[in-house]
Each structure stands twice: as C-alpha cells, then as structure tokens.
Design a protein around this motif. Structure first.
Motif, PDB file in Angstrom:
ATOM      1  N   LYS A  85       0.905  -1.251  -0.015  1.00  0.00           N
ATOM      2  CA  LYS A  85      -0.045   0.033  -0.098  1.00  0.00           C
ATOM      3  C   LYS A  85       0.890   1.317   0.036  1.00  0.00           C
ATOM      4  O   LYS A  85       0.422   2.375  -0.675  1.00  0.00           O
ATOM      5  CB  LYS A  85      -0.858  -0.061   1.340  1.00  0.00           C
ATOM      6  CG  LYS A  85      -1.780   0.881   1.317  1.00  0.00           C
ATOM      7  CD  LYS A  85      -3.077   1.003   2.489  1.00  0.00           C
ATOM      8  CE  LYS A  85      -3.984   1.983   2.397  1.00  0.00           C
ATOM      9  NZ  LYS A  85      -4.757   1.861   3.709  1.00  0.00           N
ATOM     10  N   MET A  88       2.696   1.521  -3.891  1.00  0.00           N
ATOM     11  CA  MET A  88       2.204   0.966  -5.092  1.00  0.00           C
ATOM     12  C   MET A  88       2.039   2.222  -6.112  1.00  0.00           C
ATOM     13  O   MET A  88       1.839   1.892  -7.142  1.00  0.00           O
ATOM     14  CB  MET A  88       0.613   0.585  -4.683  1.00  0.00           C
ATOM     15  CG  MET A  88      -0.300   1.658  -3.913  1.00  0.00           C
ATOM     16  SD  MET A  88      -1.868   1.285  -3.878  1.00  0.00           S
ATOM     17  CE  MET A  88      -2.540   1.303  -5.329  1.00  0.00           C
ATOM     18  N   GLY A  89       2.295   3.500  -5.671  1.00  0.00           N
ATOM     19  CA  GLY A  89       2.232   4.543  -6.737  1.00  0.00           C
ATOM     20  C   GLY A  89       3.193   4.333  -7.700  1.00  0.00           C
ATOM     21  O   GLY A  89       3.144   4.752  -9.004  1.00  0.00           O
ATOM     22  N   TYR A  91       4.226   1.741  -8.983  1.00  0.00           N
ATOM     23  CA  TYR A  91       3.825   0.528 -10.038  1.00  0.00           C
ATOM     24  C   TYR A  91       2.385   0.519 -10.612  1.00  0.00           C
ATOM     25  O   TYR A  91       2.074  -0.388 -11.335  1.00  0.00           O
ATOM     26  CB  TYR A  91       4.286  -0.744  -9.027  1.00  0.00           C
ATOM     27  CG  TYR A  91       5.190  -1.065  -8.431  1.00  0.00           C
ATOM     28  CD1 TYR A  91       6.487  -1.226  -9.234  1.00  0.00           C
ATOM     29  CD2 TYR A  91       5.530  -0.768  -7.141  1.00  0.00           C
ATOM     30  CE1 TYR A  91       7.878  -1.446  -8.459  1.00  0.00           C
ATOM     31  CE2 TYR A  91       6.765  -0.875  -6.462  1.00  0.00           C
ATOM     32  CZ  TYR A  91       7.869  -1.094  -6.981  1.00  0.00           C
ATOM     33  OH  TYR A  91       9.186  -1.034  -6.512  1.00  0.00           O
ATOM     34  N   ALA A  92       1.807   1.924 -10.133  1.00  0.00           N
ATOM     35  CA  ALA A  92       0.457   1.694 -10.540  1.00  0.00           C
ATOM     36  C   ALA A  92      -0.126   1.503 -12.101  1.00  0.00           C
ATOM     37  O   ALA A  92      -1.118   0.710 -12.411  1.00  0.00           O
ATOM     38  CB  ALA A  92      -0.477   2.973  -9.919  1.00  0.00           C
ATOM     39  N   LEU A  95      -0.401  -1.923 -12.879  1.00  0.00           N
ATOM     40  CA  LEU A  95      -1.447  -2.932 -11.860  1.00  0.00           C
ATOM     41  C   LEU A  95      -2.838  -2.833 -12.541  1.00  0.00           C
ATOM     42  O   LEU A  95      -3.237  -1.724 -12.819  1.00  0.00           O
ATOM     43  CB  LEU A  95      -1.184  -2.403 -10.411  1.00  0.00           C
ATOM     44  CG  LEU A  95       0.050  -2.501  -9.751  1.00  0.00           C
ATOM     45  CD1 LEU A  95      -0.005  -1.624  -8.475  1.00  0.00           C
ATOM     46  CD2 LEU A  95       0.325  -4.056  -9.449  1.00  0.00           C
ATOM     47  N   GLN A  97      -7.131  -2.705 -11.780  1.00  0.00           N
ATOM     48  CA  GLN A  97      -7.565  -2.224 -10.770  1.00  0.00           C
ATOM     49  C   GLN A  97      -8.046  -2.845  -9.688  1.00  0.00           C
ATOM     50  O   GLN A  97      -8.134  -2.441  -8.649  1.00  0.00           O
ATOM     51  CB  GLN A  97      -9.176  -1.639 -11.573  1.00  0.00           C
ATOM     52  CG  GLN A  97      -8.848  -0.455 -12.478  1.00  0.00           C
ATOM     53  CD  GLN A  97      -8.064   0.686 -12.153  1.00  0.00           C
ATOM     54  OE1 GLN A  97      -8.415   1.408 -11.224  1.00  0.00           O
ATOM     55  NE2 GLN A  97      -7.052   1.088 -12.588  1.00  0.00           N
ATOM     56  N   HIS A  99      -6.101  -5.311  -8.480  1.00  0.00           N
ATOM     57  CA  HIS A  99      -4.638  -5.368  -7.371  1.00  0.00           C
ATOM     58  C   HIS A  99      -4.755  -4.125  -6.677  1.00  0.00           C
ATOM     59  O   HIS A  99      -4.418  -3.833  -5.522  1.00  0.00           O
ATOM     60  CB  HIS A  99      -3.673  -5.565  -8.262  1.00  0.00           C
ATOM     61  CG  HIS A  99      -3.516  -7.180  -8.774  1.00  0.00           C
ATOM     62  ND1 HIS A  99      -3.060  -7.527 -10.145  1.00  0.00           N
ATOM     63  CD2 HIS A  99      -3.505  -8.302  -7.915  1.00  0.00           C
ATOM     64  CE1 HIS A  99      -3.095  -8.655  -9.887  1.00  0.00           C
ATOM     65  NE2 HIS A  99      -3.611  -9.349  -8.797  1.00  0.00           N
ATOM     66  N   GLN A 100      -4.976  -2.900  -7.450  1.00  0.00           N
ATOM     67  CA  GLN A 100      -4.790  -1.670  -6.741  1.00  0.00           C
ATOM     68  C   GLN A 100      -5.878  -1.728  -5.546  1.00  0.00           C
ATOM     69  O   GLN A 100      -5.463  -1.117  -4.501  1.00  0.00           O
ATOM     70  CB  GLN A 100      -5.287  -0.533  -7.807  1.00  0.00           C
ATOM     71  CG  GLN A 100      -3.987  -0.338  -8.762  1.00  0.00           C
ATOM     72  CD  GLN A 100      -3.835   0.864  -9.689  1.00  0.00           C
ATOM     73  OE1 GLN A 100      -4.397   2.095  -9.072  1.00  0.00           O
ATOM     74  NE2 GLN A 100      -3.983   0.669 -10.846  1.00  0.00           N
ATOM     75  N   LYS A 101      -7.075  -1.973  -5.790  1.00  0.00           N
ATOM     76  CA  LYS A 101      -8.109  -1.811  -4.793  1.00  0.00           C
ATOM     77  C   LYS A 101      -7.766  -2.678  -3.510  1.00  0.00           C
ATOM     78  O   LYS A 101      -7.889  -2.540  -2.524  1.00  0.00           O
ATOM     79  CB  LYS A 101      -9.464  -2.367  -5.175  1.00  0.00           C
ATOM     80  CG  LYS A 101     -10.637  -2.146  -4.322  1.00  0.00           C
ATOM     81  CD  LYS A 101     -11.877  -1.824  -5.050  1.00  0.00           C
ATOM     82  CE  LYS A 101     -12.858  -1.613  -4.073  1.00  0.00           C
ATOM     83  NZ  LYS A 101     -14.314  -1.181  -4.380  1.00  0.00           N
ATOM     84  N   LYS A 104      -5.239  -0.699  -1.644  1.00  0.00           N
ATOM     85  CA  LYS A 104      -5.630   0.290  -1.283  1.00  0.00           C
ATOM     86  C   LYS A 104      -6.615  -0.078   0.026  1.00  0.00           C
ATOM     87  O   LYS A 104      -6.600   0.852   1.236  1.00  0.00           O
ATOM     88  CB  LYS A 104      -6.264   1.217  -2.107  1.00  0.00           C
ATOM     89  CG  LYS A 104      -5.646   1.927  -2.944  1.00  0.00           C
ATOM     90  CD  LYS A 104      -6.586   2.696  -4.008  1.00  0.00           C
ATOM     91  CE  LYS A 104      -5.772   3.348  -5.259  1.00  0.00           C
ATOM     92  NZ  LYS A 104      -6.816   3.888  -6.132  1.00  0.00           N
TER      93      LYS A 104
END
Length: 451
Positions: A85, A88-89, A91-92, A95, A97, A99-101, A104
């Motif tokens: 978390k 992650m910026g 690698y966004a 990634l 959506q 995996h990003q959620k 987060k």
C-alpha cells in the motif's frame, strides 16, 4: 481501423442484418508467426530494460498423470521486491484495478514480485494448426468462429472477441480428470470447502481427433462434474456440451439433483446465474476465468500492456500448501502467490443496451504467451469495481500447456472471497484419461447415479 469496424457492426445490428465475418489475416501478416512473432502470436523478444525476458520455449517432461506444477530453478527464487500500500504508486501503471483496490483496502495485502520467465509453448501440431488458422479462421459476430481447426483460432487478433476465443479454445491436452476444490472464505478467514471431480474431453483442441469449428458445427468441449462434498450437495452432476454459437445452437447443459433423482436440461447454466453450490460467489461465466456466450457485450481490443500478473504459480498450486494455508482473513495468504512482469492483451467488454448482466463492464487481461485470461476487473451498474478475478498461471510441462490454478474471486461489497480450481490436498490433473463417445450423455449420467 477499430472505429470503422465498430461503426460497421453497429449499422448491421441497427438494420437487423446478420453479423459480418471479420477478414482473415493476409498471408504476408500470417507469415510473421514463428519469425517476428512466436508461433502463437506473442512478441518473442525482451522488453527494453530486460525485465520481461525473451521467449525460450520449454521442453516436454514428466508423466501425464501425477505431476504437480514444478520447476526447481524457478521455485527456488526469491522476490525481487514487494508492492505494498505504501509504494504502490510507483507501480500503479502496471497494476490491474483489482490489485490496486486490494492494496488500498487491506494493509495486510502485498504482491511479491519475482524474476519473469517465458517458457509457455505447445505441441508442434498446435503450433502448425495455429499458423493455418491465421489465414483460414474467421470470426462471425462474437460467438461464431468459422473454419477453425485445432490450434489457437486468432493468433493475430483484430477484435476484442478474438483473444477471448483463443482462451476458450486453447490446448489443454486430449482429456482430463481433475479435482476442483472450492472455498467460500469469510472476512475472518474461516471457510467452507466444496469438493468436485471433473471429467473433460477437448474435442476441438484434440491432436488425435480434432473437431473443426465452423458456423454450422461447433461443439468443442464436453464436461461432466460430480460434487463429492459437502453432504448437502454430494451427488450433484452438471453435464455440458460446449458449443460455438448462441441460443439453441450454443451450449447444451443438464443438471442432476439428488433430490429430484433425475437429470434434466438446464438452460440456466449460463451467464450470471450462480454456479451450483457456490452460494452465489461464482457465476457460470466466471468458470475458467470466462466461458460461455459473448453476445451480451460489445468487445473492444484495447491493445497490449506490461503488467504484474500471477505467473509460474507453482507454490500456491503445489502439494506442500494446504487449503488452510491459502485461506486467510480478507485475502489469500500473500506469501504464496508469485507475480511477474509480462505483456498482456487488454480487452474491455461493455454490456449492450437492452441486455442484462450483473457486470456492466469487464476488463480482461490475457497473457500474450499462453492466451490464458489471468485477471478480470468486474464493474457494477454504478461503474464501481464490484469483483476482481485472479487466475494463478502455471505451466504444465507434461502436456505443454498453461492453465490457472487456483482462481480467486474477490467480492468487495461483502469482504468475502471465493477460491476455485484448487487441488493441493488431492491429486493433480490426470491427462492420461480417455472417454468413450457416449460417456458425456444424459443417459450415461443417469446410469451413474444409480450405481
């Protein structure tokens, strides 16, 4: 070019005309296969910084029965870095959506990233047939491949539906018996286990006796499942004849319920109807990441992108891991998955006006080397991410094929998740089996239930 194709398709629908077939790939373009492209259409070279390596096809090894996924050199590797978390910026852009959620939402979630390896390949007969399909196979609408035989039908895709059909018709051996263990995992990590045994015969992707798919005939797979546990579901059978096309020309399915003691046609084995015994945690068209008809959506090919995806997932699929090791609170045990950087095709499906489905939009991520769908972002009617599907890709050296085990469906509204296609505590896929022609018939299943 895509815009012109989309407008032409929309005009045909508006006028009530039959869908036109997309043009075959010219011979000169098909000639890139095995040269500028791999035999199944991937880019053979490494990316600019070498973080995605060049493709080096595997050699076949191992028995057809009793082989858990394994590669000693890959399995001994340590992570290069971990996405959390906090970072992650960085690698966004690589990634999903989903995996990003997850990153987060849960402080405990992370993605261990390992060196990338590209060895996925297929038997020579599949590679040869794929090259022939490039100049012969056509896509009529979204649900009718025509004049396709044995190999991947669309190695150089021109429409959004074509990569999905590559996934659906991929080589997985002649036939298989496999354990499909499923878990509904609660937010606290407790889970309910369902055990299913599946028999599958791959008619289209059969080297010994290939069944061509045309606009007039398209049965490409036969499937039979038997639920073993829990007791309330034990003895349930699902029989499917998977076909190209829609409606009466498409999938035929039957269901045997111990309560009714008879087998009956089951038109609900489709789309966003819940799969038997999953308590609504998996729709029928989420089995194998996606299957069934495409007709409810407009399909758009967005292009190719570098992404961190589950890959060479031998650890989470292997016999040393127990189901309780996988099922942890809120998400799977983050120490078990393996993520690598790979190129994927991105396909977006938008629900057509006048049709219905729980998902208004779906975004598919498809591995360029194996044509397996490895992740799906599923959006609801409010355009919010509703579910996320993640398929952990393994390569089966014994049959030269790739598949995803296990597969995870995260339900963001409830905090639960669903694990399917796991065989860790049972036996690996048995590709030595063969079935008689009448094995996958309703009368045969009815007889099985009386034994």
């Amino acid at each position: 070019m895509f815009k012109a194709m989309a407008m032409a398709g929309a005009t045909a629908v508006a006028l009530g005309l039959p869908p036109a077939a997309l043009a075959k790939v010219p011979a000169a373009e098909a000639g890139r296969l095995g040269k500028e492209l791999t035999p199944v259409g991937a880019e053979p070279g490494a990316n600019k910084d070498g973080s995605i390596p060049a493709w080096v096809p595997a050699r076949q090894r191992g028995a057809l029965k009793g082989e858990f996924p394994n590669d000693a050199a890959i399995d001994a590797e340590k992570p290069l870095f971990t996405i959390t978390k906090a970072n992650m910026g960085q690698y966004a852009d690589k990634l999903t959506q989903g995996h990003q959620k997850l990153l987060k939402t849960y402080d405990s979630y992370k993605m261990n990233v390992y060196p990338s390896h590209r060895m996925a390949t297929f038997p020579d007969a599949i590679l040869k047939a794929t090259a022939e399909n490039a100049v012969n196979c056509e896509m009529v609408g979204t649900d009718t491949p025509d004049n396709c035989r044995l190999g991947f039908p669309f190695p150089i895709p021109k429409s959004g539906a074509e990569p999905i059909w590559n996934h659906k018709m991929k080589w997985r051996g002649e036939a298989q018996t496999r354990f499909n263990n499923q878990m509904i995992v609660q937010p606290n990590g407790q889970f309910q286990l369902t055990k299913i045994i599946e028999d599958v015969s791959f008619g289209y992707a059969s080297i010994k006796n290939p069944v061509p798919v045309t606009k007039n005939s398209g049965e490409f797979l036969k499937y039979l499942s038997k639920t073993v546990e829990p007791p309330r579901m034990a003895g349930t059978f699902i029989l499917v004849h998977e076909k190209a096309g829609t409606g009466a020309e498409g999938r035929a399915a039957w269901l045997y319920s111990p309560g009714l003691k008879r087998i009956r046609r089951a038109p609900t084995v489709c789309c966003d109807n819940p799969y038997e015994g999953t308590d609504g945690h998996q729709f029928y068209d989420q089995v194998d990441m996606f299957n069934g008809v495409l007709e409810r959506y407009n399909w758009k090919l967005l292009g190719k992108k570098e992404m961190y995806i589950p890959y060479n997932s031998n650890k989470i699929a292997g016999p040393k891991v127990k189901y309780k090791d996988i099922a942890k609170a809120k998400h799977v045990n983050p120490e078990l998955p393996r993520y690598e950087l790979h190129r994927v095709w991105v396909v977006e499906a938008e629900l057509k006006p006048g049709t219905s489905h729980t998902f208004k939009k779906r975004r598919f991520y498809i591995d360029e080397d194996s044509w397996n769908i490895v992740a799906v972002d599923d959006y609801d009617k409010r355009d919010e991410l509703y579910q996320f599907q993640e398929g952990h890709l393994i390569f089966a050296y014994n049959i030269l094929a790739a598949t995803t085990v296990p597969e995870i469906i995260y339900h963001f509204t409830s905090g639960r998740y669903f694990v399917t296609a796991a065989f860790n505590e049972d036996k690996p896929n048995d590709s030595s089996v063969s079935f008689n022609a009448d094995y996958f018939s309703a009368s045969s299943v009815q007889k099985m239930t009386t034994k």
